[in-house]
Structure formats: structure tokens, C-alpha cells
Design an enzyme around this catalytic site. Structure first.
Site, PDB file in Angstrom:
ATOM      1  N   GLU A   1       0.840  -1.205   0.000  1.00  0.00           N
ATOM      2  CA  GLU A   1       0.000   0.000   0.000  1.00  0.00           C
ATOM      3  C   GLU A   1       0.871   1.250   0.000  1.00  0.00           C
ATOM      4  OE1 GLU A   1      -3.158  -0.156  -1.083  1.00  0.00           O
ATOM      5  OE2 GLU A   1      -3.779  -1.320   0.663  1.00  0.00           O
ATOM      6  N   HIS A   2       0.469   2.232  -0.791  1.00  0.00           N
ATOM      7  CA  HIS A   2       1.200   3.490  -0.950  1.00  0.00           C
ATOM      8  C   HIS A   2       2.608   3.233  -1.503  1.00  0.00           C
ATOM      9  CE1 HIS A   2      -1.732   6.342   0.602  1.00  0.00           C
ATOM     10  NE2 HIS A   2      -2.111   5.374   1.414  1.00  0.00           N
TER      11      HIS A   2
ATOM     12  N   ASP B   1       2.703   2.254  -5.043  1.00  0.00           N
ATOM     13  CA  ASP B   1       2.631   2.356  -6.514  1.00  0.00           C
ATOM     14  C   ASP B   1       3.247   3.648  -7.031  1.00  0.00           C
ATOM     15  OD1 ASP B   1       0.421   3.901  -5.647  1.00  0.00           O
ATOM     16  OD2 ASP B   1      -0.965   3.091  -7.154  1.00  0.00           O
TER      17      ASP B   1
ATOM     18  N   GLY C   1     -16.309   5.316  -2.562  1.00  0.00           N
ATOM     19  CA  GLY C   1     -15.559   5.863  -1.438  1.00  0.00           C
ATOM     20  C   GLY C   1     -15.189   4.804  -0.432  1.00  0.00           C
TER      21      GLY C   1
ATOM     22  N   GLY D   1     -12.637   2.326  -0.753  1.00  0.00           N
ATOM     23  CA  GLY D   1     -11.307   1.707  -0.767  1.00  0.00           C
ATOM     24  C   GLY D   1     -11.292   0.463  -1.636  1.00  0.00           C
TER      25      GLY D   1
ATOM     26  N   SER E   1     -14.056   1.856  -6.673  1.00  0.00           N
ATOM     27  CA  SER E   1     -15.165   2.080  -7.590  1.00  0.00           C
ATOM     28  C   SER E   1     -14.736   3.006  -8.716  1.00  0.00           C
ATOM     29  CB  SER E   1     -16.346   2.695  -6.838  1.00  0.00           C
ATOM     30  OG  SER E   1     -15.924   3.853  -6.155  1.00  0.00           O
TER      31      SER E   1
ATOM     32  N   GLU F   1      -7.928  10.320 -13.462  1.00  0.00           N
ATOM     33  CA  GLU F   1      -8.045  10.480 -12.004  1.00  0.00           C
ATOM     34  C   GLU F   1      -7.188  11.671 -11.542  1.00  0.00           C
ATOM     35  OE1 GLU F   1      -9.282   7.956  -8.370  1.00  0.00           O
ATOM     36  OE2 GLU F   1      -9.073   7.072 -10.314  1.00  0.00           O
TER      37      GLU F   1
ATOM     38  N   ASP G   1      -4.913   0.589  -8.940  1.00  0.00           N
ATOM     39  CA  ASP G   1      -6.320   0.206  -9.095  1.00  0.00           C
ATOM     40  C   ASP G   1      -6.634  -0.164 -10.541  1.00  0.00           C
ATOM     41  OD1 ASP G   1      -6.200   1.164  -6.532  1.00  0.00           O
ATOM     42  OD2 ASP G   1      -7.113   3.096  -7.024  1.00  0.00           O
TER      43      ASP G   1
ATOM     44  N   TYR H   1      -4.112  11.869   1.171  1.00  0.00           N
ATOM     45  CA  TYR H   1      -3.434  11.083   0.139  1.00  0.00           C
ATOM     46  C   TYR H   1      -2.439  11.936  -0.648  1.00  0.00           C
ATOM     47  CZ  TYR H   1      -2.717   7.877  -3.738  1.00  0.00           C
ATOM     48  OH  TYR H   1      -2.141   7.057  -4.674  1.00  0.00           O
TER      49      TYR H   1
HETATM   50  C1  GLA Z   1      -5.481   4.415  -3.773  1.00  0.00           C
HETATM   51  C2  GLA Z   1      -4.845   4.846  -5.083  1.00  0.00           C
HETATM   52  C3  GLA Z   1      -3.786   3.853  -5.529  1.00  0.00           C
HETATM   53  C4  GLA Z   1      -2.794   3.533  -4.406  1.00  0.00           C
HETATM   54  C5  GLA Z   1      -3.535   3.242  -3.100  1.00  0.00           C
HETATM   55  C6  GLA Z   1      -2.602   3.110  -1.938  1.00  0.00           C
HETATM   56  O1  GLA Z   1      -6.210   3.230  -3.960  1.00  0.00           O
HETATM   57  O2  GLA Z   1      -5.834   4.965  -6.076  1.00  0.00           O
HETATM   58  O3  GLA Z   1      -3.123   4.338  -6.668  1.00  0.00           O
HETATM   59  O4  GLA Z   1      -1.870   4.563  -4.253  1.00  0.00           O
HETATM   60  O5  GLA Z   1      -4.488   4.223  -2.787  1.00  0.00           O
HETATM   61  O6  GLA Z   1      -1.829   1.969  -2.064  1.00  0.00           O
END
Ligand code: GLA
Length: 353
Positions: free
Chosen positions: A19-20, A22, A111, A113, A116, A150, A162, A212
Site C-alpha cells: 500500500e502506498h 505504486d 468511497g 477503498g 469504484s 483520475e 487500481d 493522500y
Molecule cells: C489508492 C490509489 C492507488 C494507491 C492506493 C494506496 O487506492 O488509487 O493508486 O496509491 O491508494 O496503495
């Protein structure tokens, strides 16, 4: 081959771990889920794209109309920004878009996680491309286009996690994604009697307004101070060389990349107890080093652990959204839990000439 009608489906995703990472050129291990978004696309006469949000949580029953060849930015963001952005950015990338009527049906809670938003943009892209006979466009290019929407149309500086998960998903497999090379390597997820569930923290997050983007800026600042292009190259002693909280942010990214590799090894060994421990470690790191958790998320993790989860962690961008739990055999799925498993990626469901 041009078509007059096509139905495209794109799934949401769960990130098992990574997570975090990419947007830091790191590693992730997501999978596509069964829930997603379906777009029924029909070619129409005229110059417009007419989009109908049939049952999106946010925007149900709403309609949008815009010039197919030159979509303008919508005044009120939301789902319209995705649809218009996709129509515009496909054409910027040289991919053909025809006037069309699009009906959108979604089953991923917004919204949450579970992404969507990637499901929405990927399904709209595939639906529009199918009408032009261009649905075989390169999927990494499509992921980049959806991510650009996005970033530039919606205002969330998200990475490619995603979109790649939605586009490359496979049944019963997680995807080890290297965000530097964009190599996607499936790894087996044999759950046996174990179950993965997601539970809503009931704190809705809005990526563009949350911390974020701030975390992304901190990552860039840390890389700049270390004299490197991305945190993928952060040296082992980075923590000690950076002021707080940048040192902790970098430590999360380094440790999380290592946890992705450890999880892939554990999956090949069918060692789900080890995977559960890695999920817990990921959550602790996201909470303590990356500061991406909230009280509602912590309460949800604690509740799941008390109910017998072997491991639990926040998924996605954090600052609210869903929690993922790995339940050992015999544990009861919480009433508000959604059982998830890896499912197929984005596809055309039916298409007529
Ligand atoms: C969201 C973002 C992704 C990624 C995650 C964290 O889902 O859309 O690109 O950064 O947060 O891992």
C-alpha cells in the site's frame, strides 16, 4: 470491427498488500474482485455522448451530455468527470471515440477503498473502445489513460494500482505488480477454508480531499532530499538521514515492498498464517509510519481481530474506507463483511455487431 452495441464490465479491486507503494515505483499485490461496474454502450447518431448513471451510489439517476469530440470539464466533478475525462483522454492518446449512449450500473460501494473509481473509468474506456472496434488497445496504456483522468480531471494524484488490478485481474490469483517496469506476475491464492473479507469503517474517504495527496508530496520531498528519482531506490540508511516524518514515510515504503515479496513467498508455500502476520505488520506500518489510519479504521481493525481474524489491515488509500481481514478456518464472517476472492479482470460481456 466497429460495433453498434457493447457491454463492458470492469471490477473493483482489493490490494492484499503493498500500500502506498505504486506512486513510489514499488511493489503491490492486488486482485480484482467480483463486484464492479457495467457499461452498456450504444452508438448513436449526432455528435454527443449521453451518459446515464443508473445505479451508482453517488449520482444515481443522473444524466450527462457532452460533445464526443471535445468533452469539456464538468462544473461539479463526481462521476461526470470520469466519463468526460475518459472520452477526452482516449482521443488525446489517439484512440477513436464515437458518439454514444452509455448506461452505468455499479456494484462497488463508492468511497470504500475498493476502487469504484477505477472500475468506472476502465469500464467506460472499454465500452467506448468496443464501439470503435479498438477494445484490444494495450492494457498498460489504458491503465495510464485512466490514471491520468483520475489525476487531471478528478484531482486525486493516485498511482496505477487500481487500474492495473482491474485490467489484469485473474481468477484465484493475486497480481505482483512492479510499478517501475509495470510487469504483472500472477501468484496463486489458495485460500482453502480461509476467507478474506472486507468491512466498511463507515468513514467515507475522498482521495482528492484527504491526506493522500499530502503523502504523495512527502514521498517526492523525501526522494528529492535523498537525491533519488523515486523511493524504490531509497538507501538502507534513509530513515536516519531524513527529518521526521519523512524518515518514517520512507521506512514504510521500503518495508512494504519487502512485505510484498515475503507475501508472494508465503503464498507459494500456502502459508496463510504467515500472510496474516504480514497483513498485521502492513497495517501497523500504515498507521505508525505512514499515518494513513483513522479512529474509525482502528476500531474496525480491533473489532475484526477480536472476532477471530488472523490478520487485518486498511486497504487502499486509507484515511477511511475498508478494512481487509484474513479469517482462519472456522471463524465467522462478520454480518457486515463482504467475502472477496480474486476474480477475472475487465472484459466485454456481450457484444453485437
Ligand atoms: C489508492 C490509489 C492507488 C494507491 C492506493 C494506496 O487506492 O488509487 O493508486 O496509491 O491508494 O496503495
Amino acid at each position: 470491427m466497429m460495433r453498434d452495441r457493447a457491454v463492458a464490465f470492469a471490477p473493483g479491486r482489493v490490494n492484499l498488500i503493498g500500500e502506498h507503494t505504486d506512486y513510489n515505483d514499488g511493489l503491490g499485490l492486488p486482485f480484482a474482485i467480483a463486484d464492479g461496474l457495467t457499461v452498456t454502450a450504444e452508438a448513436i447518431a449526432g455528435d454527443e455522448i449521453v451518459a446515464l448513471a443508473r445505479d451508482l451510489n453517488d449520482g444515481a439517476g443522473e444524466e450527462d451530455r457532452f460533445d464526443a469530440a471535445a468533452p469539456e470539464r464538468p462544473r461539479d466533478g463526481g462521476w461526470r468527470a470520469f466519463v468526460r475525462g475518459i472520452a477526452a483522454e482516449l482521443q488525446v492518446a489517439g484512440l477513436p471515440v464515437r458518439p454514444a449512449r452509455l448506461e452505468l450500473h455499479g456494484t462497488v460501494p463508492q468511497g470504500s477503498g475498493l476502487s469504484s473509481s477505477a472500475a468506472l473509468s476502465v469500464a467506460v474506456a472499454l465500452g467506448l473502445l468496443a464501439l470503435s472496434g479498438a477494445e484490444a488497445a494495450d492494457r498498460r496504456q489504458l491503465a495510464r489513460i485512466c490514471s491520468r483522468v483520475e489525476n487531471d480531471w478528478v484531482g486525486a494524484q493516485t498511482g496505477l494500482l487500481d487500474q492495473l488490478a482491474s485490467l489484469f485481474g485473474e481468477r484465484d490469483r493475486v497480481l505482483r505488480i512492479d510499478f517501475r517496469s509495470l510487469a504483472v506476475e500472477p501468484a496463486p491464492l489458495r485460500l482453502g477454508d480461509w476467507q478474506l473479507v472486507t468491512v466498511d469503517s463507515h468513514e467515507s474517504h475522498d482521495l482528492s480531499a484527504s491526506g493522500y495527496n499530502a503523502r504523495r508530496e512527502e514521498s517526492e520531498e523525501a526522494a528529492r532530499l535523498l537525491g533519488i528519482d523515486s523511493l524504490r531506490d531509497a538507501p538502507a540508511d534513509a530513515f536516519g538521514r531524513l527529518p521526521d516524518p519523512l524518515g518514517r514515510r520512507v521506512r514504510h515504503v521500503q518495508d512494504e515492498n519487502a512485505r510484498v515479496e515475503a507475501t508472494v513467498r508465503a503464498l507459494h508455500d500456502d502459508d496463510l498464517a504467515a500472510v496474516a502476520r504480514l497483513l498485521d505488520a502492513s497495517h501497523a506500518s500504515l498507521r505508525d509510519d505512514y499515518a494513513a489510519s483513522t479512529d474509525a479504521v482502528e476500531a474496525t481493525v480491533a473489532r475484526l481481530k477480536a472476532a477471530g481474524a488472523a490478520g487485518a489491515r486498511m486497504v487502499g488509500g486509507g484515511f477511511g474506507g475498508h478494512v481487509l481481514a484474513l479469517l482462519p478456518p472456522g471463524a465467522t464472517v462478520p454480518e457486515d463483511g463482504l467475502v472477496v476472492r480474486p476474480d477475472a479482470g475487465a472484459r466485454l460481456v456481450v457484444s453485437a455487431p
